[in-house]
Design a protein around this motif. Structure first.
Motif, PDB file in Angstrom:
ATOM      1  N   GLU A 156       6.399  20.834   5.962  1.00 31.25           N
ATOM      2  CA  GLU A 156       5.113  20.598   6.608  1.00 31.25           C
ATOM      3  C   GLU A 156       4.515  19.272   6.169  1.00 31.25           C
ATOM      4  O   GLU A 156       3.960  18.541   6.983  1.00 31.25           O
ATOM      5  CB  GLU A 156       4.148  21.751   6.314  1.00 31.25           C
ATOM      6  N   MET A 157       4.656  18.928   4.878  1.00 33.24           N
ATOM      7  CA  MET A 157       4.140  17.650   4.379  1.00 33.24           C
ATOM      8  C   MET A 157       4.898  16.492   5.008  1.00 33.24           C
ATOM      9  O   MET A 157       4.303  15.496   5.398  1.00 33.24           O
ATOM     10  CB  MET A 157       4.242  17.572   2.857  1.00 33.24           C
ATOM     11  N   SER A 158       6.227  16.615   5.120  1.00 29.50           N
ATOM     12  CA  SER A 158       7.025  15.561   5.747  1.00 29.50           C
ATOM     13  C   SER A 158       6.598  15.361   7.192  1.00 29.50           C
ATOM     14  O   SER A 158       6.492  14.233   7.674  1.00 29.50           O
ATOM     15  CB  SER A 158       8.509  15.897   5.685  1.00 29.50           C
ATOM     16  N   TYR A 201      -4.744  -3.472  -0.377  1.00 19.35           N
ATOM     17  CA  TYR A 201      -4.896  -2.057  -0.699  1.00 19.35           C
ATOM     18  C   TYR A 201      -3.514  -1.442  -0.867  1.00 19.35           C
ATOM     19  O   TYR A 201      -2.571  -1.818  -0.185  1.00 19.35           O
ATOM     20  CB  TYR A 201      -5.629  -1.322   0.429  1.00 19.35           C
ATOM     21  N   ARG A 202      -3.420  -0.444  -1.746  1.00 20.87           N
ATOM     22  CA  ARG A 202      -2.187   0.301  -1.957  1.00 20.87           C
ATOM     23  C   ARG A 202      -2.526   1.772  -1.785  1.00 20.87           C
ATOM     24  O   ARG A 202      -3.411   2.297  -2.482  1.00 20.87           O
ATOM     25  CB  ARG A 202      -1.631   0.036  -3.354  1.00 20.87           C
ATOM     26  N   CYS A 203      -1.812   2.434  -0.878  1.00 19.25           N
ATOM     27  CA  CYS A 203      -2.083   3.841  -0.578  1.00 19.25           C
ATOM     28  C   CYS A 203      -0.817   4.670  -0.818  1.00 19.25           C
ATOM     29  O   CYS A 203       0.281   4.222  -0.490  1.00 19.25           O
ATOM     30  CB  CYS A 203      -2.534   3.998   0.869  1.00 19.25           C
ATOM     31  N   GLU A 204      -0.994   5.875  -1.360  1.00 20.39           N
ATOM     32  CA  GLU A 204       0.132   6.752  -1.643  1.00 20.39           C
ATOM     33  C   GLU A 204      -0.123   8.145  -1.093  1.00 20.39           C
ATOM     34  O   GLU A 204      -1.247   8.633  -1.110  1.00 20.39           O
ATOM     35  CB  GLU A 204       0.350   6.864  -3.156  1.00 20.39           C
ATOM     36  N   LEU A 205       0.977   8.774  -0.616  1.00 22.56           N
ATOM     37  CA  LEU A 205       0.934  10.161  -0.151  1.00 22.56           C
ATOM     38  C   LEU A 205       2.339  10.733  -0.260  1.00 22.56           C
ATOM     39  O   LEU A 205       3.268  10.222   0.391  1.00 22.56           O
ATOM     40  CB  LEU A 205       0.436  10.252   1.294  1.00 22.56           C
ATOM     41  N   HIS A 206       2.512  11.741  -1.107  1.00 21.90           N
ATOM     42  CA  HIS A 206       3.785  12.452  -1.237  1.00 21.90           C
ATOM     43  C   HIS A 206       4.969  11.515  -1.448  1.00 21.90           C
ATOM     44  O   HIS A 206       5.997  11.625  -0.783  1.00 21.90           O
ATOM     45  CB  HIS A 206       4.026  13.359  -0.032  1.00 21.90           C
ATOM     46  N   GLY A 207       4.814  10.585  -2.372  1.00 26.18           N
ATOM     47  CA  GLY A 207       5.898   9.686  -2.710  1.00 26.18           C
ATOM     48  C   GLY A 207       6.074   8.495  -1.787  1.00 26.18           C
ATOM     49  O   GLY A 207       6.916   7.642  -2.019  1.00 26.18           O
ATOM     50  N   LYS A 208       5.284   8.430  -0.741  1.00 30.60           N
ATOM     51  CA  LYS A 208       5.347   7.288   0.172  1.00 30.60           C
ATOM     52  C   LYS A 208       4.237   6.309  -0.193  1.00 30.60           C
ATOM     53  O   LYS A 208       3.173   6.717  -0.631  1.00 30.60           O
ATOM     54  CB  LYS A 208       5.218   7.731   1.615  1.00 30.60           C
ATOM     55  N   ALA A 268      -9.007  -4.184   8.016  1.00 28.66           N
ATOM     56  CA  ALA A 268      -8.255  -3.637   6.884  1.00 28.66           C
ATOM     57  C   ALA A 268      -9.044  -2.515   6.218  1.00 28.66           C
ATOM     58  O   ALA A 268      -8.504  -1.439   5.940  1.00 28.66           O
ATOM     59  CB  ALA A 268      -7.930  -4.745   5.886  1.00 28.66           C
ATOM     60  N   SER A 269     -10.320  -2.750   5.976  1.00 31.70           N
ATOM     61  CA  SER A 269     -11.174  -1.748   5.342  1.00 31.70           C
ATOM     62  C   SER A 269     -11.279  -0.481   6.203  1.00 31.70           C
ATOM     63  O   SER A 269     -11.173   0.634   5.688  1.00 31.70           O
ATOM     64  CB  SER A 269     -12.558  -2.347   5.100  1.00 31.70           C
ATOM     65  N   ASP A 270     -11.465  -0.649   7.501  1.00 30.25           N
ATOM     66  CA  ASP A 270     -11.553   0.497   8.414  1.00 30.25           C
ATOM     67  C   ASP A 270     -10.250   1.292   8.431  1.00 30.25           C
ATOM     68  O   ASP A 270     -10.249   2.523   8.470  1.00 30.25           O
ATOM     69  CB  ASP A 270     -11.887   0.038   9.837  1.00 30.25           C
ATOM     70  N   PHE A 271      -9.122   0.574   8.414  1.00 36.95           N
ATOM     71  CA  PHE A 271      -7.823   1.239   8.453  1.00 36.95           C
ATOM     72  C   PHE A 271      -7.577   2.030   7.169  1.00 36.95           C
ATOM     73  O   PHE A 271      -7.087   3.158   7.208  1.00 36.95           O
ATOM     74  CB  PHE A 271      -6.715   0.215   8.693  1.00 36.95           C
ATOM     75  N   LYS A 327      -7.349   7.302   4.280  1.00 32.95           N
ATOM     76  CA  LYS A 327      -7.961   8.254   3.346  1.00 32.95           C
ATOM     77  C   LYS A 327      -8.321   9.558   4.052  1.00 32.95           C
ATOM     78  O   LYS A 327      -8.132  10.640   3.485  1.00 32.95           O
ATOM     79  CB  LYS A 327      -9.191   7.634   2.683  1.00 32.95           C
ATOM     80  N   GLU A 328      -8.822   9.450   5.280  1.00 32.37           N
ATOM     81  CA  GLU A 328      -9.128  10.666   6.058  1.00 32.37           C
ATOM     82  C   GLU A 328      -7.870  11.494   6.281  1.00 32.37           C
ATOM     83  O   GLU A 328      -7.937  12.719   6.377  1.00 32.37           O
ATOM     84  CB  GLU A 328      -9.721  10.289   7.424  1.00 32.37           C
ATOM     85  N   TRP A 329      -6.732  10.831   6.415  1.00 30.11           N
ATOM     86  CA  TRP A 329      -5.448  11.505   6.652  1.00 30.11           C
ATOM     87  C   TRP A 329      -4.805  12.014   5.366  1.00 30.11           C
ATOM     88  O   TRP A 329      -3.700  12.526   5.369  1.00 30.11           O
ATOM     89  CB  TRP A 329      -4.484  10.572   7.367  1.00 30.11           C
ATOM     90  N   GLY A 330      -5.493  11.830   4.211  1.00 35.25           N
ATOM     91  CA  GLY A 330      -4.999  12.373   2.950  1.00 35.25           C
ATOM     92  C   GLY A 330      -4.362  11.378   2.000  1.00 35.25           C
ATOM     93  O   GLY A 330      -3.932  11.755   0.916  1.00 35.25           O
ATOM     94  N   TRP A 331      -4.283  10.122   2.383  1.00 35.71           N
ATOM     95  CA  TRP A 331      -3.700   9.106   1.511  1.00 35.71           C
ATOM     96  C   TRP A 331      -4.675   8.775   0.386  1.00 35.71           C
ATOM     97  O   TRP A 331      -5.889   8.788   0.576  1.00 35.71           O
ATOM     98  CB  TRP A 331      -3.394   7.835   2.304  1.00 35.71           C
TER      99      TRP A 331
END
Length: 115
Positions: A8-10, A45-52, A100-103, A108-112
């Protein structure tokens, strides 16, 4: 049960990537505004989610001015070394920084987790 959650996370990460593509498919046109000297440190910016890992960076095409500029999107794990330009501006100062800031806020809304 753990494998179902991982699946489900993938799927959620893949769906986020599809939303990113759709969200940036039609960039807005930049309007005319006077330029000024660029800061030495462009927003990044650097964003992470489940190893990505995703990086969102503003780059200035002329190091001494804030325009023209681009917002670049990099997928460090899935596509190392590949850069996708999401938005650009020729004359509107602040356009790339705002996009960039908006994106990043959308990620973040998507969980990153972004910094």
């Amino acid at each position: 049960m753990a494998s179902r959650a991982q699946s489900e996370m993938s799927e959620a990460v893949a769906a986020n990537d599809e939303m990113v593509t759709e969200a940036v498919a039609e960039p807005e046109a930049a309007s005319v505004a006077p330029g000024m000297a660029a800061d030495s440190a462009a927003p990044s910016y650097r964003c992470e989610l489940h190893g990505k890992v995703r990086r969102i960076e503003v780059s200035y095409l002329n190091p001494s001015a804030l325009v023209p500029c681009e917002v670049n999107y990099l997928k460090e794990v899935e596509a190392p070394g590949q850069t996708q330009a999401l938005w650009s501006a020729e004359q509107e100062v602040g356009y790339c920084e705002q996009k960039a800031s908006d994106f990043v806020a959308k990620l973040k809304e998507w969980g990153w987790q972004c910094q």
